[in-house]
Write a protein that holds these residues in place. Structure first.
Motif, short mmCIF file in Angstrom:
data_model
loop_
_atom_site.label_atom_id
_atom_site.label_comp_id
_atom_site.label_asym_id
_atom_site.label_seq_id
_atom_site.Cartn_x
_atom_site.Cartn_y
_atom_site.Cartn_z
N SER A 182 13.86 13.91 71.32
CA SER A 182 15.34 13.77 69.80
C SER A 182 14.71 14.80 68.77
O SER A 182 14.09 15.17 68.72
CB SER A 182 14.82 13.11 69.47
OG SER A 182 15.09 11.86 68.41
N ARG A 183 15.53 15.46 68.36
CA ARG A 183 15.40 16.07 66.71
C ARG A 183 15.81 15.34 65.82
O ARG A 183 14.95 16.20 64.90
CB ARG A 183 17.01 16.57 67.17
CG ARG A 183 17.56 17.45 68.14
CD ARG A 183 18.70 18.77 68.20
NE ARG A 183 18.59 19.69 69.06
CZ ARG A 183 18.44 21.22 69.03
NH1 ARG A 183 17.02 21.40 68.36
NH2 ARG A 183 18.27 21.68 70.09
N THR A 184 14.92 14.55 65.98
CA THR A 184 14.97 12.98 64.77
C THR A 184 13.62 12.95 64.62
O THR A 184 12.90 12.48 65.70
CB THR A 184 15.97 12.52 64.53
OG1 THR A 184 16.10 11.41 65.39
CG2 THR A 184 17.41 13.13 64.69
N ARG A 185 12.75 12.45 64.05
CA ARG A 185 11.26 11.46 63.96
C ARG A 185 11.82 10.44 64.68
O ARG A 185 12.53 9.56 63.85
CB ARG A 185 11.41 11.69 62.59
CG ARG A 185 9.60 11.25 62.64
CD ARG A 185 8.80 12.00 61.09
NE ARG A 185 9.19 10.40 60.15
CZ ARG A 185 10.35 11.49 58.66
NH1 ARG A 185 10.77 12.53 58.95
NH2 ARG A 185 10.85 10.36 58.18
N THR A 186 10.94 9.54 65.77
CA THR A 186 11.14 8.70 66.03
C THR A 186 9.88 7.97 65.84
O THR A 186 8.62 8.55 65.45
CB THR A 186 11.79 8.82 67.05
OG1 THR A 186 10.44 9.17 68.00
CG2 THR A 186 12.80 9.24 68.07
N SER A 187 9.34 6.39 65.35
CA SER A 187 8.47 5.38 65.76
C SER A 187 7.71 6.00 65.92
O SER A 187 6.08 5.39 66.22
CB SER A 187 8.84 4.59 64.89
OG SER A 187 9.78 3.26 65.83
N ALA A 188 8.50 5.66 67.80
CA ALA A 188 7.82 5.15 68.82
C ALA A 188 7.94 6.82 70.20
O ALA A 188 9.05 7.28 69.74
CB ALA A 188 8.40 4.56 69.54
N ALA A 189 6.96 7.23 70.90
CA ALA A 189 6.96 8.65 71.31
C ALA A 189 7.57 8.02 72.70
O ALA A 189 7.17 7.07 73.30
CB ALA A 189 5.03 8.79 71.74
N SER A 190 8.24 9.03 73.45
CA SER A 190 8.85 8.92 74.56
C SER A 190 7.92 8.59 76.12
O SER A 190 6.49 8.99 75.32
CB SER A 190 10.22 9.19 74.71
OG SER A 190 10.50 10.12 76.45
N ALA A 191 8.27 8.19 76.64
CA ALA A 191 7.53 7.78 77.92
C ALA A 191 7.11 9.10 78.35
O ALA A 191 6.26 9.59 78.55
CB ALA A 191 7.80 7.39 79.21
N GLN A 246 5.98 16.72 63.50
CA GLN A 246 7.05 16.10 64.01
C GLN A 246 8.08 16.20 63.51
O GLN A 246 8.18 17.06 62.27
CB GLN A 246 6.62 14.49 63.64
CG GLN A 246 6.21 13.80 64.69
CD GLN A 246 6.34 13.73 66.38
OE1 GLN A 246 8.02 12.97 65.64
NE2 GLN A 246 6.31 13.65 67.09
N PRO A 247 10.03 15.81 63.97
CA PRO A 247 11.06 17.17 62.99
C PRO A 247 10.61 16.42 62.04
O PRO A 247 10.52 15.10 62.15
CB PRO A 247 12.39 16.20 63.85
CG PRO A 247 11.20 16.41 65.19
CD PRO A 247 9.59 15.79 65.13
N ASP A 276 24.74 12.11 61.57
CA ASP A 276 23.79 12.25 62.44
C ASP A 276 24.02 13.64 62.29
O ASP A 276 25.19 14.26 62.49
CB ASP A 276 24.76 11.50 63.93
CG ASP A 276 23.80 11.86 64.95
OD1 ASP A 276 22.35 11.58 64.78
OD2 ASP A 276 23.79 12.47 65.83
N LEU A 277 22.66 14.33 62.76
CA LEU A 277 22.08 15.66 62.39
C LEU A 277 23.06 16.41 63.90
O LEU A 277 23.65 17.47 64.13
CB LEU A 277 21.00 15.89 62.78
CG LEU A 277 20.41 16.89 62.31
CD1 LEU A 277 20.54 17.61 61.22
CD2 LEU A 277 18.62 17.27 63.29
N ALA A 278 22.69 15.35 65.35
CA ALA A 278 23.56 16.20 65.91
C ALA A 278 24.53 15.93 66.14
O ALA A 278 25.59 17.57 66.69
CB ALA A 278 23.48 15.25 67.66
N GLU A 279 25.75 15.09 65.52
CA GLU A 279 26.74 15.69 65.32
C GLU A 279 27.21 16.99 64.44
O GLU A 279 27.70 17.37 64.41
CB GLU A 279 27.73 14.20 64.75
CG GLU A 279 29.32 14.78 64.62
CD GLU A 279 29.62 13.22 63.24
OE1 GLU A 279 30.76 13.70 63.93
OE2 GLU A 279 29.03 12.36 63.51
N LEU A 280 26.38 17.11 63.24
CA LEU A 280 26.71 18.46 62.09
C LEU A 280 26.35 19.05 62.41
O LEU A 280 27.18 20.64 62.79
CB LEU A 280 25.40 17.72 60.58
CG LEU A 280 25.57 18.43 60.10
CD1 LEU A 280 27.14 18.47 59.41
CD2 LEU A 280 24.61 18.84 59.03
#
Length: 676
Positions: free
Chosen positions: A13-22, A342-343, A455-459
């Protein structure tokens, strides 16, 4: 078991997330990160431990088999028993030999997986953070993590599998010795952990020495990166010797730190050998007493002596594990300074679609760009127009200097701890400031929609900003222009032609498959700039923002680029920051900035005739008309390695005009390896 190349799915993810990926590493503490790295290679470690146990087999059961051969064969004058026990010993040795080959293969595999996995983690973190990471972490630290620290993790992975096997072998030996002699078995079980613990006082100074070496090595890497990036300017101002002397001095300081760490390393190794030797002497002495008392046979004494000799090996492996763990902890601490970032961008809960073919407006400057037009931004200070381009692309400003996590050797002890805490606080403040800035309304709208709601990815997929910091990477010319393999050869040829970069194609042996060096070494500044422009054009974004795209080329080349660029992007929104009259001549709209605010807007010729402020800025580029031959010096040109220093652009390179697909006509046997 296929383990290489390692698969890395972290930091998707290019954005800050609350939970880390596995798939994300555990970045809470250095120890947790190392344990995550080891767990991730659980299968490799299990295989290495199993094969390693077979590798230790001659030393584990060999003395026992030798003792039985003496007692039941030689002393009993039984040739058959002697041959049987000797055959079993030969079998154990044979298994150990082949297991050693397998262990070496597995150890190298685990080493490489850990090494390249760390490199890939750093690469994915860099891709995730983008332009934000250099604001947080110095480049030298990032390079040191990807090079030296990754190798340290590989060494830890190798020794862990071997240490597990050594521990299993130690337990087997202890069980055998306990069965033969409880006294010697207890001595073996108790002495080994005590010997390893006896070296613990040396581990802390060893850790400090290795941390100092790592710090100085990172500083040296950073200096090398800065020197290479600014080599052209250093040559121009005669600063090569000064920077070379500074690098040599830092290199000597790094060498001294390495020698100091080596002294502590040697002391730890020597203590391990000494204590292992003492265990050998104690076991031999006790075994001799037991035999003289009639509690041991001659064969058992030989077995105990063999075990005493062999026990040196597992114990030294435990010492090596302790040393490698300390080194890895130091490296992990530096690694988390990179991977723990973190982003600043938070995911948009209800993103608004980005309007198509809409007007772009910047509230801070009053800038407006109508859709389907070529808009050129003019400013006496290139940084002002570059800052506008960053805002349009939703990039954070790059003025802040990164805060290093390294602590030099001028402070130590509690003072060093306070410095580290202060720097950690500053880094956290910088991260919070970035998050706060990224979370506010951005102030740039497209079709009335603020970019913070998109959405940042769309931008990123629809608005492309190509600035002077864009780099040329090592690889083939094809991969440089089309790294994702999304375009046809005809499209790439057209982009190369618009950027007037056909001479690069002609100069490379192999054409599209010609190999470029890292950062485009061997190419001129103008050639690199034109390749970057061609790459941006090939992406064919809905909105293209170009920052000083022709600052390093001669006037004749710039004239061709200006004409072809205007024609190629006709009907699509294009924004260019420049003061070149050659580009301004083709602009649909020109906007003048002063102190970051738009003060004039119109056509180039109208502004030139009516606005003295505009004329004062643009007049400096009037000597760049095609009639002016030879190299030119553009005071407003900016390159990543040049700062605000004037740069001498390329000599004129006269290239014959080609057709729409000139290279395909001349080189028909090449294959453009992308889907058509």
């Amino acid at each position: 078991m296929a383990v290489f190349p390692p698969s890395v799915g972290a930091f998707t993810s290019r954005t800050r997330t609350s939970a880390a990926s596995a798939a994300d590493p555990d970045t809470r503490t250095p120890a947790r990160f190392l344990l995550w790295l080891l767990r991730d290679q659980g299968r490799v470690l299990a295989v290495n431990a199993g094969v390693g146990l077979l590798w230790f087999l001659p030393g584990t059961v060999g003395p026992y088999l030798m003792g039985k051969a003496i007692d039941r064969g030689i002393l009993a004058h039984d040739f058959g028993a002697t041959a049987t026990w000797a055959g079993l010993l030969l079998l154990a040795i044979t298994v150990g030999v082949f297991a050693g080959i397998g262990l070496h293969t597995g150890a190298v595999s685990g080493w490489l997986v850990a090494l390249y996995k760390t490199m890939l983690l750093v690469a994915r973190k860099v891709a995730q953070m983008g332009h934000v990471l250099p604001r947080r972490t110095p480049t030298g630290e990032i390079l040191s993590v990807a090079s030296s620290d990754s190798d340290t993790f590989g060494a830890l992975t190798e020794v862990v599998g071997r240490a597990i096997a050594a521990g299993c072998a130690f337990l087997v030996i202890a069980a055998i010795v306990l069965g033969e002699s409880p006294t010697l078995g207890l001595v073996t079980l108790i002495a080994a952990p005590l010997l390893v613990g006896a070296a613990s006082p040396l581990l802390r100074p060893l850790q400090r020495a290795q941390a100092l070496e790592r710090t100085r090595s990172s500083e040296l890497t950073g200096m090398a990166t800065d020197i290479v990036a600014g080599l052209r300017i250093l040559r121009g101002i005669g600063g090569e010797r000064t920077f070379g002397d500074n690098y040599a001095a830092q290199s000597q300081r790094t060498r001294e730190a390495g020698v100091r760490a080596g002294v502590w390393q040697a002391a730890t190794d020597a203590l391990g050998a000494l204590l292992s030797g003492l265990l050998l002497v104690v076991l031999t002495w006790l075994g001799t007493r037991e035999m003289l008392a009639g509690r041991l046979t001659l064969g058992q004494l030989v077995s105990f002596f063999g075990y005493a000799v062999f026990m040196v090996w597992p114990i030294q492996t435990f010492f090596e594990l302790a040393q490698k763990w300390i080194q890895a902890l130091v490296a992990a601490g530096k690694t988390l300074a990179v991977l723990g970032q973190q982003p600043p961008w938070a995911g948009v809960s209800q993103p608004v679609p980005l309007p198509a073919d809409a007007e772009i407006a910047d509230l801070a400057s009053g800038f407006r760009a109508r859709p389907h037009e070529l808009t050129v931004v003019v400013s006496a200070l290139p940084d002002e127009s570059a800052a506008l381009a960053d805002r349009i692309g939703r990039y954070l400003p790059t003025a802040e200097e990164p805060v290093s996590s390294e602590v030099g050797d001028e402070v130590s002890g509690r003072a060093a701890r306070r410095v580290r805490q202060e720097r950690a606080r500053k880094r956290a403040e910088q991260a919070r400031a970035d998050e706060e800035r990224a979370g506010r309304p951005w102030g740039v709208t497209i079709g009335g929609v603020d970019l913070s709601r998109v959405d940042l990815a769309e931008l990123r997929s629809r608005v492309l900003v190509s600035d002077t910091a864009s780099l040329v990477f090592a690889g083939t010319l094809q991969h440089l222009l089309d790294p994702h393999g999304l375009h046809t050869r005809e499209e790439a040829e057209q982009a190369l032609r618009v950027a007037n970069a056909e001479d690069v194609y002609d100069a490379l042996p192999g054409g599209w498959r010609g190999v470029l060096d890292e950062r485009g070494r061997g190419l001129s500044g103008g050639q690199r700039q034109r390749l970057v422009l061609a790459r941006a054009l090939l992406c064919d974004p809905e909105v293209l923002v170009l920052v000083e795209p022709t600052s390093a080329v001669d006037a004749h080349t710039e004239a061709r680029i200006a004409e072809r660029l205007a024609e190629h992007r006709r009907g699509r929104t294009t924004i260019v920051t420049t003061v070149s009259p050659l580009l301004l001549h083709h602009a649909d709209t020109v906007l003048l900035l002063r102190d970051g605010v738009a003060i004039a807007r119109g056509r180039h010729h109208d502004l030139l005739a009516s606005d003295p402020d505009y004329r004062a800025v643009v007049a400096r580029g009037l000597d760049s008309e095609p009639a002016a031959a030879g190299p030119r010096v553009d005071a407003t040109s900016r390159r990543p390695d040049a700062g605000d220093e004037p740069v001498v652009v390329d000599e004129p390179v006269l290239v014959a005009p080609y057709g729409p697909v000139p290279m395909a006509d001349r080189v028909r046997d090449e294959h453009w390896e992308v889907s058509e």
